[in-house]
Write a protein that holds these residues in place. Structure first.
Motif, PDB file in Angstrom:
ATOM      1  N   ILE A  10       0.858  -1.190   0.000  1.00  0.00           N
ATOM      2  CA  ILE A  10       0.000   0.000   0.000  1.00  0.00           C
ATOM      3  C   ILE A  10       0.896   1.243   0.000  1.00  0.00           C
ATOM      4  O   ILE A  10       1.553   1.551   0.988  1.00  0.00           O
ATOM      5  CB  ILE A  10      -0.949   0.010   1.227  1.00  0.00           C
ATOM      6  N   GLY A  11       0.916   1.932  -1.156  1.00  0.00           N
ATOM      7  CA  GLY A  11       1.777   3.113  -1.307  1.00  0.00           C
ATOM      8  C   GLY A  11       3.106   2.733  -1.943  1.00  0.00           C
ATOM      9  O   GLY A  11       4.157   2.850  -1.326  1.00  0.00           O
ATOM     10  N   ALA A  12       3.015   2.270  -3.212  1.00  0.00           N
ATOM     11  CA  ALA A  12       4.233   1.790  -3.883  1.00  0.00           C
ATOM     12  C   ALA A  12       5.003   2.959  -4.507  1.00  0.00           C
ATOM     13  O   ALA A  12       5.084   3.095  -5.725  1.00  0.00           O
ATOM     14  CB  ALA A  12       3.881   0.727  -4.915  1.00  0.00           C
ATOM     15  N   GLY A  13       5.584   3.786  -3.641  1.00  0.00           N
ATOM     16  CA  GLY A  13       6.468   4.867  -4.104  1.00  0.00           C
ATOM     17  C   GLY A  13       7.890   4.350  -4.127  1.00  0.00           C
ATOM     18  O   GLY A  13       8.134   3.209  -4.535  1.00  0.00           O
ATOM     19  N   THR A  14       8.826   5.153  -3.661  1.00  0.00           N
ATOM     20  CA  THR A  14      10.241   4.752  -3.701  1.00  0.00           C
ATOM     21  C   THR A  14      10.475   3.456  -2.928  1.00  0.00           C
ATOM     22  O   THR A  14      10.983   2.470  -3.468  1.00  0.00           O
ATOM     23  CB  THR A  14      11.110   5.868  -3.070  1.00  0.00           C
ATOM     24  N   MET A  15      10.092   3.460  -1.660  1.00  0.00           N
ATOM     25  CA  MET A  15      10.397   2.313  -0.803  1.00  0.00           C
ATOM     26  C   MET A  15       9.461   1.145  -1.101  1.00  0.00           C
ATOM     27  O   MET A  15       9.885  -0.016  -1.152  1.00  0.00           O
ATOM     28  CB  MET A  15      10.283   2.765   0.661  1.00  0.00           C
ATOM     29  N   ALA A  32       0.281  -3.973  -6.007  1.00  0.00           N
ATOM     30  CA  ALA A  32       0.847  -2.697  -5.547  1.00  0.00           C
ATOM     31  C   ALA A  32      -0.152  -1.577  -5.792  1.00  0.00           C
ATOM     32  O   ALA A  32      -0.835  -1.561  -6.817  1.00  0.00           O
ATOM     33  CB  ALA A  32       2.141  -2.414  -6.307  1.00  0.00           C
ATOM     34  N   THR A  33      -0.225  -0.645  -4.833  1.00  0.00           N
ATOM     35  CA  THR A  33      -1.178   0.457  -4.998  1.00  0.00           C
ATOM     36  C   THR A  33      -0.497   1.825  -4.893  1.00  0.00           C
ATOM     37  O   THR A  33       0.528   1.978  -4.235  1.00  0.00           O
ATOM     38  CB  THR A  33      -2.287   0.434  -3.911  1.00  0.00           C
ATOM     39  N   VAL A  50      -1.533  -3.995 -10.364  1.00  0.00           N
ATOM     40  CA  VAL A  50      -1.482  -2.630  -9.816  1.00  0.00           C
ATOM     41  C   VAL A  50      -2.889  -2.050  -9.774  1.00  0.00           C
ATOM     42  O   VAL A  50      -3.720  -2.348 -10.631  1.00  0.00           O
ATOM     43  CB  VAL A  50      -0.539  -1.708 -10.632  1.00  0.00           C
ATOM     44  N   THR A  51      -3.152  -1.256  -8.744  1.00  0.00           N
ATOM     45  CA  THR A  51      -4.477  -0.668  -8.588  1.00  0.00           C
ATOM     46  C   THR A  51      -4.381   0.578  -7.701  1.00  0.00           C
ATOM     47  O   THR A  51      -3.408   0.739  -6.960  1.00  0.00           O
ATOM     48  CB  THR A  51      -5.463  -1.691  -7.949  1.00  0.00           C
ATOM     49  N   SER A  52      -5.403   1.430  -7.801  1.00  0.00           N
ATOM     50  CA  SER A  52      -5.443   2.560  -6.865  1.00  0.00           C
ATOM     51  C   SER A  52      -6.431   2.262  -5.736  1.00  0.00           C
ATOM     52  O   SER A  52      -6.680   3.102  -4.875  1.00  0.00           O
ATOM     53  CB  SER A  52      -5.852   3.845  -7.601  1.00  0.00           C
ATOM     54  N   ASP A  53      -6.969   1.028  -5.749  1.00  0.00           N
ATOM     55  CA  ASP A  53      -7.969   0.649  -4.755  1.00  0.00           C
ATOM     56  C   ASP A  53      -7.297  -0.143  -3.611  1.00  0.00           C
ATOM     57  O   ASP A  53      -7.067  -1.353  -3.728  1.00  0.00           O
ATOM     58  CB  ASP A  53      -9.044  -0.203  -5.460  1.00  0.00           C
ATOM     59  N   SER A  67       3.608   1.210   3.027  1.00  0.00           N
ATOM     60  CA  SER A  67       4.810   2.010   2.721  1.00  0.00           C
ATOM     61  C   SER A  67       4.403   3.427   2.335  1.00  0.00           C
ATOM     62  O   SER A  67       5.004   4.051   1.473  1.00  0.00           O
ATOM     63  CB  SER A  67       5.623   1.347   1.616  1.00  0.00           C
ATOM     64  N   LEU A  68       3.354   3.904   2.993  1.00  0.00           N
ATOM     65  CA  LEU A  68       2.910   5.290   2.838  1.00  0.00           C
ATOM     66  C   LEU A  68       3.669   6.156   3.826  1.00  0.00           C
ATOM     67  O   LEU A  68       4.351   5.651   4.711  1.00  0.00           O
ATOM     68  CB  LEU A  68       1.422   5.375   3.193  1.00  0.00           C
ATOM     69  N   LYS A  69       3.496   7.477   3.728  1.00  0.00           N
ATOM     70  CA  LYS A  69       3.993   8.345   4.788  1.00  0.00           C
ATOM     71  C   LYS A  69       3.226   7.959   6.062  1.00  0.00           C
ATOM     72  O   LYS A  69       2.065   7.519   5.994  1.00  0.00           O
ATOM     73  CB  LYS A  69       3.732   9.815   4.443  1.00  0.00           C
ATOM     74  N   PRO A  70       3.830   8.119   7.230  1.00  0.00           N
ATOM     75  CA  PRO A  70       3.207   7.615   8.466  1.00  0.00           C
ATOM     76  C   PRO A  70       1.783   8.132   8.724  1.00  0.00           C
ATOM     77  O   PRO A  70       0.903   7.336   9.076  1.00  0.00           O
ATOM     78  CB  PRO A  70       4.155   8.097   9.567  1.00  0.00           C
ATOM     79  N   ALA A  71       1.542   9.419   8.513  1.00  0.00           N
ATOM     80  CA  ALA A  71       0.202   9.950   8.808  1.00  0.00           C
ATOM     81  C   ALA A  71      -0.850   9.324   7.895  1.00  0.00           C
ATOM     82  O   ALA A  71      -1.961   8.984   8.333  1.00  0.00           O
ATOM     83  CB  ALA A  71       0.199  11.473   8.654  1.00  0.00           C
ATOM     84  N   GLU A  72      -0.475   9.126   6.629  1.00  0.00           N
ATOM     85  CA  GLU A  72      -1.425   8.534   5.673  1.00  0.00           C
ATOM     86  C   GLU A  72      -1.629   7.046   6.004  1.00  0.00           C
ATOM     87  O   GLU A  72      -2.720   6.504   5.801  1.00  0.00           O
ATOM     88  CB  GLU A  72      -0.888   8.724   4.244  1.00  0.00           C
ATOM     89  N   THR A  73      -0.612   6.405   6.535  1.00  0.00           N
ATOM     90  CA  THR A  73      -0.761   5.001   6.942  1.00  0.00           C
ATOM     91  C   THR A  73      -1.831   4.895   8.027  1.00  0.00           C
ATOM     92  O   THR A  73      -2.704   4.016   7.974  1.00  0.00           O
ATOM     93  CB  THR A  73       0.588   4.433   7.447  1.00  0.00           C
ATOM     94  N   VAL A  74      -1.783   5.810   8.994  1.00  0.00           N
ATOM     95  CA  VAL A  74      -2.775   5.779  10.075  1.00  0.00           C
ATOM     96  C   VAL A  74      -4.185   5.950   9.484  1.00  0.00           C
ATOM     97  O   VAL A  74      -5.110   5.196   9.819  1.00  0.00           O
ATOM     98  CB  VAL A  74      -2.475   6.875  11.131  1.00  0.00           C
TER      99      VAL A  74
END
Ligand code: NAP
Length: 278
Positions: A10-15, A32-33, A50-53, A67-74
């Motif tokens: 969840i949150g397939a950016g760099t990491m 991966a989203t 891959v999906t945005s869902d 693997s989102l930013k921490p606030a978005e993970t919460v």
């Protein structure tokens, strides 16, 4: 019983994309989203879904990596608590403590991990922490996943903030060192590609020697230094530029920043929760 072979990132950016590639290369089926799903074409070409869902990705997977930013993970975990029930949930976010994750996910197996971008090629260093709530079987399933990223070590959670600037940010310092060695090679007349290969391979090989020989760093250093030779000339200049102090100051500054960011994040979280209860 979990097959543990399908993982949602969840949150397939760099990491997130780095760990997605590592898992795919190790035979996992990966979904991966991210919101801009068109930016995941590379992962799609490698055979990942891959999906945005996020919800869809979580429902069809046994294990979930945030693997989102921490606030978005919460935020995402709060919205998906039901779907995450009974699943293995690994957070690779800096600053997000296990206590918060476990309070949001009382019926999931929760792991906090810190990894780095070298995971993409199975060369990462991943530290993880768990509480006594995690069963042996749950930890084993998590380890099967984390080992795809490279070396894995269980640590006390209180070391996470100090480890972030060593292993999380560390690749950036090493890329800087490689770049500096390449420039130096160019300065003394080496072809660019040769300077690059000679520099990174020397770093790879030296690291392997440290890992496998068991010898101390000073003993290893001594083996390269011949009295009155070439190496001591370079070391003299490096010491004159206070290279050790430069690294210590850099990592200490980054550790302070990691600690401050963690505190800020927790304070913001507390403020939001207090507002929510009024
Ligand atoms: N980068 C590193 O070297 C490193 C090392 C150790 C730990 N970490 C940790 O890894 C985490 C991610 O860092 P990063 O550097 O990979 O950041 P990043 O590249 O910005 O990746 C985060 C991704 O999350 C996606 N995203 C945001 N909101 C979303 C949502 N609601 N649903 C799905 N996807 C969403 C973003 O893409 P869209 O905007 O397209 O949605 C973005 O690609 C952080 O918590 C960080 O502490 C990073």
């Amino acid at each position: 019983m979990m097959s543990n072979k399908s993982v949602a990132i969840i949150g397939a950016g760099t990491m997130g994309s780095a760990v997605a590639v590592a898992l795919k290369n190790n035979g996992y089926s990966v979904v991966a989203t991210r919101r801009s799903v068109e930016k995941l074409d590379d992962l799609k070409t490698m055979g990942m879904e891959v999906t945005s869902d996020n919800r869809e990705a979580i429902v069809k997977s046994d294990a979930i990596i945030f693997s989102l930013k921490p606030a978005e993970t919460v935020v995402q975990i709060q919205q998906m608590q039901g779907e995450l029930k009974g699943k293995l949930v690994i957070s690779i976010c800096a600053s997000l403590p296990l206590s918060k994750l476990e309070s949001l996910l009382p019926e999931s197996t929760v792991i906090r991990a810190m990894t780095n971008v070298a995971s993409r090629v199975g060369g990462g260093f991943t530290a993880y922490s768990i509480t006594e709530k995690v069963s042996e079987e749950g930890e084993k399933q998590a380890l099967d996943i984390l080992r795809c990223f490279g070396e894995v070590e269980k640590i006390e959670e209180r070391y996470m903030d100090a480890l972030t600037p060593i292993s999380g940010s560390g690749p950036a310092y090493i890329f800087t060192v490689i770049e500096a060695m390449v420039y130096a090679g160019l300065k003394v007349g080496l072809p660019r590609e040769l300077a690059l290969r000679a520099s990174y391979q020397t770093i790879l090989g030296s690291a392997k020697l440290v890992a496998e020989s068991g010898d101390s760093l000073s003993a290893l250093k001594e083996t390269v230094i011949t009295p009155g030779g070439v190496t001591i000339e370079a070391l003299y200049e490096l010491e004159d530029s206070r290279i050790t102090t430069a690294f210590m100051k850099a990592i200490e500054a980054a550790a302070d920043k990691a600690k401050k960011s963690s505190l800020e994040f927790l304070n913001n979280l507390e403020e939001t929760e207090t507002k929510g209860t009024h």
